[in-house]
Structure formats: structure tokens, C-alpha cells
Write an enzyme that holds these catalytic residues in place. Sequence first.
Site, PDB file in Angstrom:
ATOM      1  N   ASP A 137       0.864  -1.185   0.000  1.00 36.19           N
ATOM      2  CA  ASP A 137       0.000   0.000   0.000  1.00 36.19           C
ATOM      3  C   ASP A 137       0.900   1.234   0.000  1.00 36.19           C
ATOM      4  OD1 ASP A 137      -2.491   1.382   0.127  1.00 36.19           O
ATOM      5  OD2 ASP A 137      -2.263   1.621   2.306  1.00 36.19           O
TER       6      ASP A 137
ATOM      7  N   GLU B 173       5.166   5.019   3.624  1.00 42.18           N
ATOM      8  CA  GLU B 173       4.635   6.328   4.007  1.00 42.18           C
ATOM      9  C   GLU B 173       5.810   7.292   4.211  1.00 42.18           C
ATOM     10  OE1 GLU B 173       1.695   8.004   4.224  1.00 42.18           O
ATOM     11  OE2 GLU B 173       3.006   9.591   4.927  1.00 42.18           O
TER      12      GLU B 173
ATOM     13  N   ASN C 184      10.372   7.552   0.774  1.00 40.91           N
ATOM     14  CA  ASN C 184       9.758   8.203  -0.377  1.00 40.91           C
ATOM     15  C   ASN C 184       9.570   7.101  -1.420  1.00 40.91           C
ATOM     16  OD1 ASN C 184       9.122   9.589  -2.679  1.00 40.91           O
ATOM     17  ND2 ASN C 184      10.819  11.063  -2.534  1.00 40.91           N
TER      18      ASN C 184
ATOM     19  N   ASP D 144      -1.940  12.193  -2.431  1.00 38.43           N
ATOM     20  CA  ASP D 144      -1.981  13.661  -2.350  1.00 38.43           C
ATOM     21  C   ASP D 144      -2.165  14.221  -3.757  1.00 38.43           C
ATOM     22  OD1 ASP D 144      -1.588  13.606   0.369  1.00 38.43           O
ATOM     23  OD2 ASP D 144       0.585  13.833   0.242  1.00 38.43           O
TER      24      ASP D 144
ATOM     25  N   LYS E 212      -1.796  22.070  -8.248  1.00 36.13           N
ATOM     26  CA  LYS E 212      -1.194  22.988  -9.225  1.00 36.13           C
ATOM     27  C   LYS E 212      -0.345  22.235 -10.239  1.00 36.13           C
ATOM     28  CE  LYS E 212      -1.054  26.724  -5.931  1.00 36.13           C
ATOM     29  NZ  LYS E 212      -0.320  27.331  -4.853  1.00 36.13           N
TER      30      LYS E 212
ATOM     31  N   ASP F 173     -10.639  10.581  -4.761  1.00 36.49           N
ATOM     32  CA  ASP F 173     -11.847  11.415  -4.802  1.00 36.49           C
ATOM     33  C   ASP F 173     -11.645  12.590  -5.754  1.00 36.49           C
ATOM     34  OD1 ASP F 173      -9.854  12.299  -3.079  1.00 36.49           O
ATOM     35  OD2 ASP F 173     -11.234  13.290  -1.697  1.00 36.49           O
TER      36      ASP F 173
HETATM   37  C1  LIG Z   1      -4.239  11.787   1.212  1.00 40.36           C
HETATM   38  S1  LIG Z   1      -3.279  10.608   2.064  1.00 40.36           S
HETATM   39  C2  LIG Z   1      -4.231   9.105   1.846  1.00 40.36           C
HETATM   40  C3  LIG Z   1      -3.910   8.086   2.881  1.00 40.36           C
HETATM   41  C4  LIG Z   1      -4.609   6.725   2.720  1.00 40.36           C
HETATM   42  N1  LIG Z   1      -4.114   6.035   1.549  1.00 40.36           N
HETATM   43  C5  LIG Z   1      -6.102   6.852   2.673  1.00 40.36           C
HETATM   44  O1  LIG Z   1      -6.686   6.591   1.618  1.00 40.36           O
HETATM   45  O2  LIG Z   1      -6.700   7.199   3.721  1.00 40.36           O
HETATM   46  C6  LIG Z   1      -1.857  10.309   1.013  1.00 40.36           C
HETATM   47  C7  LIG Z   1      -0.671   9.750   1.779  1.00 40.36           C
HETATM   48  O3  LIG Z   1       0.416   9.494   0.894  1.00 40.36           O
HETATM   49  C8  LIG Z   1       1.630   9.885   1.522  1.00 40.36           C
HETATM   50  N2  LIG Z   1       2.640  10.130   0.468  1.00 40.36           N
HETATM   51  C9  LIG Z   1       2.636  11.151  -0.414  1.00 40.36           C
HETATM   52  N3  LIG Z   1       3.697  11.066  -1.243  1.00 40.36           N
HETATM   53  C10 LIG Z   1       4.389   9.959  -0.866  1.00 40.36           C
HETATM   54  C11 LIG Z   1       5.586   9.346  -1.332  1.00 40.36           C
HETATM   55  N4  LIG Z   1       6.282   9.849  -2.361  1.00 40.36           N
HETATM   56  N5  LIG Z   1       6.016   8.215  -0.712  1.00 40.36           N
HETATM   57  C12 LIG Z   1       5.323   7.688   0.333  1.00 40.36           C
HETATM   58  N6  LIG Z   1       4.181   8.237   0.824  1.00 40.36           N
HETATM   59  C13 LIG Z   1       3.717   9.354   0.229  1.00 40.36           C
HETATM   60  C14 LIG Z   1       1.225  11.128   2.297  1.00 40.36           C
HETATM   61  O4  LIG Z   1       2.135  11.482   3.329  1.00 40.36           O
HETATM   62  C15 LIG Z   1      -0.147  10.731   2.824  1.00 40.36           C
HETATM   63  O5  LIG Z   1      -0.058  10.066   4.070  1.00 40.36           O
END
Ligand SMILES: C[S@@+](CC[C@H](N)C(=O)[O-])C[C@H]1O[C@@H](n2cnc3c(N)ncnc32)[C@H](O)[C@@H]1O
Length: 212
Positions: free
Chosen positions: A40, A65, A92, A118, A122, A154
Site C-alpha cells: 500500500d 509512508e 519516499n 496527495d 497545481k 476522490d
Molecule cells: C491523502 S493521504 C491518503 C492516505 C490513505 N491512503 C487513505 O486513503 O486514507 C496520502 C498519503 O500518501 C503519503 N505520500 C505522499 N507522497 C508519498 C511518497 N512519495 N512516498 C510515500 N508516501 C507518500 C502522504 O504522506 C499521505 O499520508
Amino acid sequence: MNRVRVRQHVNPLGIRYQTPINAVDWGNIYVDKSQPLLLDIGCARGQFLIEMAQLEPECNFLGLEIREPLVEAANKTRSELGLTNLHYIFCNANNSLKPILCSLPAGVLQRVTIQFPDPWFKNRHAKRRVAQPELVAELADYLAPGGTVFLQSDVKFVEEEMCERFEENPNFHRQSKEWLAENPLPVATERELFTLGKNEPVYRAVFEKAAV
Ligand SMILES: C[S@@+](CC[C@H](N)C(=O)[O-])C[C@H]1O[C@@H](n2cnc3c(N)ncnc32)[C@H](O)[C@@H]1O
């Protein structure tokens, strides 16, 4: 669940996140590392995986994460629950997939989920979005033939862009051209529950890696 307060967004292009993690020693992580693995990407607090790991003890679960305090709290909860098929890694995902996946037994990676990434609305922030072509290519390298990638968001343009990235890669084909009305997995993520609670739409698609 161990709840910690964290920054809402982390820029994955920031200097702190440019060093890939070291290869993972799976020896002490899963009781049986040969079990099928669900990965995930962007698991946040990891609640989805906690529930999945209990529902499917015959599989292993791995959450990636970029916000470190969330990973520490999630691994603490995992240990408190005594789950031996679940692990979270602070990294990352855009530069650390290879050191993570190359050390796994071949063929174990059978499912990948990218859920509500995320959006980085932009255009000038497009490179911060997680589903980059390089990430898709690495998933194609390590996913077992017939393995699946489940994408949901979403934000329609984010879901469309993720689908384009997977459609561009010849190793993947989309199972249905229509958005899926239902989540094919038995557990909803925190963001999914929040979205559905507001009666807002969720866009979902499944891609399959071609069998060899
Ligand atoms: C909007 S949240 C959604 C969390 C979860 N998947 C949910 O549906 O409830 C997106 C998550 O992805 C993580 N994230 C963003 N870019 C990432 C990256 N390059 N590597 C690992 N995690 C990342 C963010 O820190 C955040 O916790």
C-alpha cells in the site's frame, strides 16, 4: 491506534526525501516472507492495512509512508496487536521501491494499492504526485504476472492521470474502462470513509499485469 499529530503534506521532492532507503533485511519482519504480499503506497496511519492483515492472515502487508511519525506509530500499533504479517516503512516511494522490492522473494508481490494520493492540484507541482512513470515501471518489474494494482481517488483528474500512467505502460491492462462502482477490497481507507461520509464520488480502477 496510536494517534500522532503530523504535518498535513510533505513535499517528496524536498532534500530530506532524496536519499533512497537501504535494502531491507526481511529476516525479522514477517514470520513467513514467502506469503503473497500486498503493498500500500501512501498508507498514512495504516488503518486499512491493520484491518486487512487481520482479515487475511495468509498474506503479508507492507505500507510505505513519507511521514515518519505515522510510520513509527503504525508499527507500534502493529506490535501491540501482535500482527506478524504487517510492516510499515518510512520512505519516499518515488525513490525507494527498488531497494524494498528487489530483496523480496520473486513473485510474492501480488497486489498494489494507491489510494487517495496527495493531489498536488497545481500544474507546477505535478512532479510531486506519487504515480510517476518510473514508479509504474518499477511496479511492472516486481509485480507477479497476473498481479493487480488498485487505484482510487476522490479527485477525478488525479485518478485519470494515474490511469494514464498505467495505460502508457505496456505491461498493464485496465480490467474495465468504466469506473468501478464498488471497492473490490473488503476494507475502506480513512480517506475513503471520509469521502463517502460526505456523499462525494470516488473514482476507482484496477490494472492487471500481463501474465508471461
Ligand atoms: C491523502 S493521504 C491518503 C492516505 C490513505 N491512503 C487513505 O486513503 O486514507 C496520502 C498519503 O500518501 C503519503 N505520500 C505522499 N507522497 C508519498 C511518497 N512519495 N512516498 C510515500 N508516501 C507518500 C502522504 O504522506 C499521505 O499520508
